[in-house]
Every structure is written in C-alpha cells, then in structure tokens.
Design a protein around this motif. Structure first.
Motif, PDB file in Angstrom:
ATOM      1  N   SER A 190       0.815  -1.212   0.000  1.00  0.00           N
ATOM      2  CA  SER A 190       0.000   0.000   0.000  1.00  0.00           C
ATOM      3  C   SER A 190       0.847   1.260   0.000  1.00  0.00           C
ATOM      4  CB  SER A 190      -0.943   0.002   1.208  1.00  0.00           C
ATOM      5  OG  SER A 190      -0.220  -0.186   2.407  1.00  0.00           O
ATOM      6  N   ARG A 191       1.903   1.288   0.830  1.00  0.00           N
ATOM      7  CA  ARG A 191       2.705   2.510   0.884  1.00  0.00           C
ATOM      8  C   ARG A 191       3.542   2.681  -0.381  1.00  0.00           C
ATOM      9  NH1 ARG A 191       6.695   5.407   5.355  1.00  0.00           N
ATOM     10  NH2 ARG A 191       7.808   6.625   3.788  1.00  0.00           N
ATOM     11  N   VAL A 245       2.898   1.816  -3.293  1.00  0.00           N
ATOM     12  CA  VAL A 245       2.039   2.250  -4.395  1.00  0.00           C
ATOM     13  C   VAL A 245       1.610   3.698  -4.206  1.00  0.00           C
ATOM     14  CG1 VAL A 245      -0.183   1.902  -5.528  1.00  0.00           C
ATOM     15  CG2 VAL A 245       1.234  -0.086  -4.919  1.00  0.00           C
ATOM     16  N   HIS A 246       1.040   4.014  -3.051  1.00  0.00           N
ATOM     17  CA  HIS A 246       0.420   5.335  -2.876  1.00  0.00           C
ATOM     18  C   HIS A 246       1.446   6.452  -2.713  1.00  0.00           C
ATOM     19  CE1 HIS A 246      -3.908   4.348  -2.606  1.00  0.00           C
ATOM     20  NE2 HIS A 246      -3.418   3.139  -2.400  1.00  0.00           N
ATOM     21  N   LEU A 247       2.416   6.273  -1.799  1.00  0.00           N
ATOM     22  CA  LEU A 247       3.370   7.367  -1.594  1.00  0.00           C
ATOM     23  C   LEU A 247       4.361   7.478  -2.737  1.00  0.00           C
ATOM     24  CD1 LEU A 247       4.163   7.376   2.231  1.00  0.00           C
ATOM     25  CD2 LEU A 247       2.451   8.648   0.941  1.00  0.00           C
ATOM     26  N   HIS A 265       3.754   6.410  -6.026  1.00  0.00           N
ATOM     27  CA  HIS A 265       3.187   6.498  -7.373  1.00  0.00           C
ATOM     28  C   HIS A 265       1.945   7.379  -7.478  1.00  0.00           C
ATOM     29  CE1 HIS A 265       5.646   2.837  -7.328  1.00  0.00           C
ATOM     30  NE2 HIS A 265       5.799   3.027  -8.606  1.00  0.00           N
ATOM     31  N   LYS A 266       1.385   7.769  -6.329  1.00  0.00           N
ATOM     32  CA  LYS A 266       0.231   8.677  -6.352  1.00  0.00           C
ATOM     33  C   LYS A 266       0.614  10.079  -5.898  1.00  0.00           C
ATOM     34  CE  LYS A 266      -4.451   9.371  -4.508  1.00  0.00           C
ATOM     35  NZ  LYS A 266      -5.528   8.791  -3.650  1.00  0.00           N
ATOM     36  N   TYR A 267       1.312  10.148  -4.762  1.00  0.00           N
ATOM     37  CA  TYR A 267       1.650  11.444  -4.168  1.00  0.00           C
ATOM     38  C   TYR A 267       3.063  11.917  -4.499  1.00  0.00           C
ATOM     39  CZ  TYR A 267      -2.539  10.455  -1.439  1.00  0.00           C
ATOM     40  OH  TYR A 267      -3.814  10.153  -1.056  1.00  0.00           O
ATOM     41  N   LYS A 288       3.405  10.757  -9.830  1.00  0.00           N
ATOM     42  CA  LYS A 288       2.041  11.182  -9.501  1.00  0.00           C
ATOM     43  C   LYS A 288       1.138  10.730 -10.651  1.00  0.00           C
ATOM     44  CE  LYS A 288       3.541  15.202  -6.786  1.00  0.00           C
ATOM     45  NZ  LYS A 288       3.441  16.680  -6.609  1.00  0.00           N
ATOM     46  N   LEU A 343      -2.361   4.332 -11.471  1.00  0.00           N
ATOM     47  CA  LEU A 343      -2.146   3.916 -10.086  1.00  0.00           C
ATOM     48  C   LEU A 343      -2.732   2.532  -9.842  1.00  0.00           C
ATOM     49  CD1 LEU A 343      -1.041   5.019  -7.343  1.00  0.00           C
ATOM     50  CD2 LEU A 343      -3.418   5.535  -6.797  1.00  0.00           C
ATOM     51  N   ASN A 344      -3.940   2.276 -10.353  1.00  0.00           N
ATOM     52  CA  ASN A 344      -4.557   0.968 -10.164  1.00  0.00           C
ATOM     53  C   ASN A 344      -3.777  -0.131 -10.865  1.00  0.00           C
ATOM     54  OD1 ASN A 344      -6.705   1.662  -8.480  1.00  0.00           O
ATOM     55  ND2 ASN A 344      -7.988   2.307 -10.194  1.00  0.00           N
ATOM     56  N   ARG A 347      -0.837  -0.901  -8.671  1.00  0.00           N
ATOM     57  CA  ARG A 347      -1.318  -1.692  -7.540  1.00  0.00           C
ATOM     58  C   ARG A 347      -1.440  -3.165  -7.944  1.00  0.00           C
ATOM     59  NH1 ARG A 347      -5.535   0.974  -6.659  1.00  0.00           N
ATOM     60  NH2 ARG A 347      -5.035   2.116  -4.757  1.00  0.00           N
TER      61      ARG A 347
END
Length: 484
Positions: free
Chosen positions: A203-204, A206-208, A210-212, A220, A226-227, A230
């Motif tokens: 989760s981290r 991916v999100h930190l 590749h998203k943020y 970003k 993003l999916n 994941r």
C-alpha cells in the motif's frame, strides 16, 4: 460535570448509551486486564526489524547497483533534512555489532530485507556474487548467535535500471523480474533462511511512491495508472510466492508483510465490530483481500470504473497463490468505524484535531489496533499464522545529562500496544511472533534522519550505538514473555 451520584443505569440513559454498550466496554476492560496477567503463549517469537536501504549504506561497494531510492534521495527537495542513505548506519560493515545488540535483548528472530540491486545490479541478467556474500555472512552470524533470520525480498529499493528500462512497477515486466530475483535468493539462502516475506507494505509503495510522489520513484500517476501499479505489485507478490515454492528448500515458508488499513470499532458493540470487519475487507481490497480471496471486491471495481486495472483470471490465481502466514505492520489506527444503514454498512468517524500523536505527526497512538487488525485478518480469511512484522514509534530521543535516552514515551506506546497484543493471543488469535521497529535509528525515507524509531540510539556522525531506556523495557518483556 453534574453526573456525580448517578447510577450506572441513569448515566446510560442520560448519555444515550445502552446497557449493552456499557457491558461491552466493561467486558473489554476485563479481557484486557486478564490478558495482561496471562502473558504470551509459550514459544512466542520476539524479534526486531530493519530494512536494507535504511541501515546498510555502502551503496557503491561490492558491485551493488543503484536503486530508485538512491536516485530519489539525491534529487533536491525530496528529503526533508537534505540527507541520503549513502552510509546510513553503516550496517554493511557493522552487522556483527548489530547482531550482538539483538542478542543482548534476548531476541530470537530478526527481520531484515535483501537489497535487490546488491543481488542484481541491473535488476535482472547476471547476478552479483559479492552481493549474495554479504547476506550469507549476515545469516551465518545470526544463526551462530541463536537468532532466526526472516528475510524480506522487497522493501522498496527497486533497481534503478528497471525503473529506467520498464517504468518500474508500471510494467508487468518488473513483476516478472521480481520473481526471477526471488527465485535466485530462495535457491541460495533457503538452506538457512526458512522464512521469506515477499513485499513490504504494498500500500505505501504504491500510494506514496506512485500517487503522491512523496517516496521513490516520485511519480504522480492518474487513477488508471495507479490501479495498474497496484495490480502489478500484487502480481509480483504472487509470482514471488511461486518462485520461493519452486526454488526454496523443503520447509521454506513465505507470505506478505502488509500495512493493512486498520479499521477499529469505535465502541465495542456487535454491530460496530461487524461493521469494522466489512470495512477491513473493502478498504484492503487491492492488497490483502485479493491475495487471500483471489478476486477484487465488487465495490472496489465499481469505484475504479473505467480506471480499473487490466488483468486476467490467471493473474488472480497467481496473486492468490497459497501462503504460509500473513505479516502485519501495525502502527496506528486508520479508521474508527461505526455501523450504518448505508450501502457500505459502515461509516468512518473523522479524527478530531485533538487526537494525540507521537513525534511523527502521522503516528496517532491507538493501541487497540494491535488487537483488532490480527483478529479481523484471522476471522475474515481464516489465517492460521500471523506475525506482527513491524510496530514501534518515533521519539525525540535526546540524551539527558547522564547520556541516557529516557524514552518513556516509546515505553508507554509499546506497553499499551503489547497489552492489546496479549489480549489477542489470550483469545486465540494466531499471532506467533512480534518484530519491533526498529532495532536502531536509521534513515527514515523522506524524513531523512529527523525521525528516530530505534531502541538503540545511533550517533549518525560516529555510528556509535547506545541503548535507550526502551531497550531495557523490551529486554525485560522478552525475558518474562509478558508485558512489563
């Protein structure tokens, strides 16, 4: 307050609390007190945890290739204190000393990660024998001191070559390369390493990352991208499980180490507990749920809509390859859950501004997470073996005049979390061991060296290790096999 002299029933009526709610709270308190008196099960495994990039240093030694964190940390504006992990805590050269720190605690297990770019400097192709040599030496040192090695195959230090060549986890090619690397490590280390974690905190990463854009590789991505990342990460997990099965020695065990979204019943009533279970399944749909059920939930796919990842049924079979245990990283409650009559069956209570936090602002102490997360995982997915793969807290950790770090805040945090873990094991939740994060202060990713999580303080200039008061607390807890 004007409640003095009210009976319990009058108080319940005045505040709108039912007798059931009060009884549930009273029973929960009694269970926690009974668990605190009983200790942990015989054979409970006590350990500490670290990761390669955060402690090893030696980024240019013995043929190691560059990782995405090397590139990211050297990019201006990415690390809060403008530092990097080129030397970190120099564990690469001081690993024998660090093993003695574990032994002094009485720890019987050590969770560490293997740096993929040490083994395959280009991410794939020809392996680097000197890279494997380091982990051979570390494993031998651990075993010689009675400490069981638990190896994590991926703790975020992707070879930069794979980021440049494939776009890293945006491509399934990286998932396949991860399987090849995992197979090589299992082949050559599983004669002594019996426990492998595949990926740390899908989760981290991916999100930190590749998203943020707050972690390496600093992307970003839009929702569709993003999916897909994941899904590719989950696929990498499944392929690694199959690789370890195929190339590891008999008796080798494998599973994930996930920072599950923790959903806590705001008040322990049957309705709220069930709502928290539903929330746990739905809010972990992209990671634990698909790993343990072999499918994405309908709500997850509906919410993603046109941005849902592209996958095949074979992908889902690979992702849900049978595992031997689930590792859970538990730091803080993500959500307090209340039963609701809406479509989801739950609502998430907002955190008030007054909710406390540790030195790291994101780390809100909610020790009940240590009870509910493993309980939910065991019940929802019939998991029979669970390890707490990370738990700990940051602190100011400034030495007093006598040189001692009196980190009573960390002791408070650990005591409360471990009390809740005792409650879980006393009720039969199958938690087999606990790995404290962290053995030593280290490079804390985008926070650099500003956040200290170790129970041994590190002078980052001299690399000298000094036990904090929490080290004595943890040593006594291990010796008693119970919360001190």
């Amino acid at each position: 307050m004007a409640f003095k002299g009210l009976t319990r029933r009058q108080f319940a009526g005045l505040t709108g609390w039912s007798a059931l709610g009060l009884s549930a709270l009273s029973a929960a308190s009694g269970r926690a007190e009974a668990a605190a008196a009983s200790g942990f099960p015989s054979g409970f495994l006590w350990g500490t945890a670290t990761s390669a990039y955060q402690i090893e240093g030696a980024v240019n030694e013995d043929g190691r290739g560059a990782s995405i964190w090397d590139r990211f940390a050297h990019t201006p504006g990415t690390i809060s204190d403008r530092s990097n992990a080129d030397t970190a805590t120099d564990h690469f050269h001081l690993y024998r000393e660090d093993v003695q720190l574990m032994k002094a605690l009485g720890a019987k297990a050590y969770r560490f990660s293997i740096a993929w770019p040490r083994i395959f400097p280009e991410g794939a192709g020809a392996p680097n024998p000197k890279g494997l040599d380091f982990y051979n030496r570390l494993v031998d040192e651990l075993l010689a001191n009675g400490i069981e090695p638990f190896a994590t195959l991926y703790h975020w230090d992707l070879p930069q070559a794979l980021q440049d060549r494939f776009g890293g986890w945006t491509s399934r090619d990286t998932s396949k390369a991860f399987a090849d690397y995992s197979a090589y490590v299992a082949k050559y280390l599983s004669d002594r390493v019996k426990y492998f974690f595949t990926i740390n905190e899908c989760s981290r990463l991916v999100h930190l990352g590749h998203k943020y854009g707050a972690d390496a590789p600093g992307l970003k991505l839009p929702p569709s991208g993003l999916n897909q990342v994941r899904h590719n990460v989950a696929l990498g997990h499944g392929l690694a499980v199959q690789a370890v099965r195929a190339h590891g020695r008999a008796g080798t065990r494998v599973g994930p180490a996930e920072n599950a979204v923790s959903c806590i019943p705001a008040i322990e009533t049957p309705e709220n507990i069930r709502a928290a279970e539903i929330a746990t399944r739905e809010l972990n749909a992209g990671y634990l749920t698909v790993m343990l059920e072999g499918k994405y939930t309908e709500a997850f796919l509906a919410q993603a809509g046109k941005d849902a990842p592209k996958y095949t049924e074979e992908d889902l079979r690979i992702i849900s390859s049978p595992i031997d245990f689930v590792g859970l990283n538990i730091y803080t409650p993500d959500h307090y859950v209340i039963a609701a009559g809406n479509e989801r069956g739950f609502t998430l209570a907002p955190f008030p501004a007054s909710f406390p936090h540790m030195k790291a602002s994101w780390l809100r102490p909610g020790p009940e997470a240590m009870y509910w997360v493993p309980r939910h995982v065991a019940k929802l997915w019939n998991v029979k073996s669970i390890y707490i793969t990370e738990n700990g807290t940051s602190g100011s950790d400034q030495p007093a005049a006598d040189g001692t770090v009196y980190d009573v805040d960390r002791i408070m945090y650990l005591r409360n979390y471990l009390t809740q873990l005792q409650r879980a094991t006393s009720e039969g939740v199958p938690v087999l061991g606990y790995f404290l994060w962290s053995l030593i202060d280290n490079f804390e990713w985008s926070d650099g060296y500003e956040q200290r999580f170790g129970i041994y303080r590190v002078d980052f200039d001299t690399k000298r290790r000094t036990p904090k008061l929490s080290a004595a607390f943890y040593r006594e807890t291990i010796a008693r096999n119970a919360v001190v």
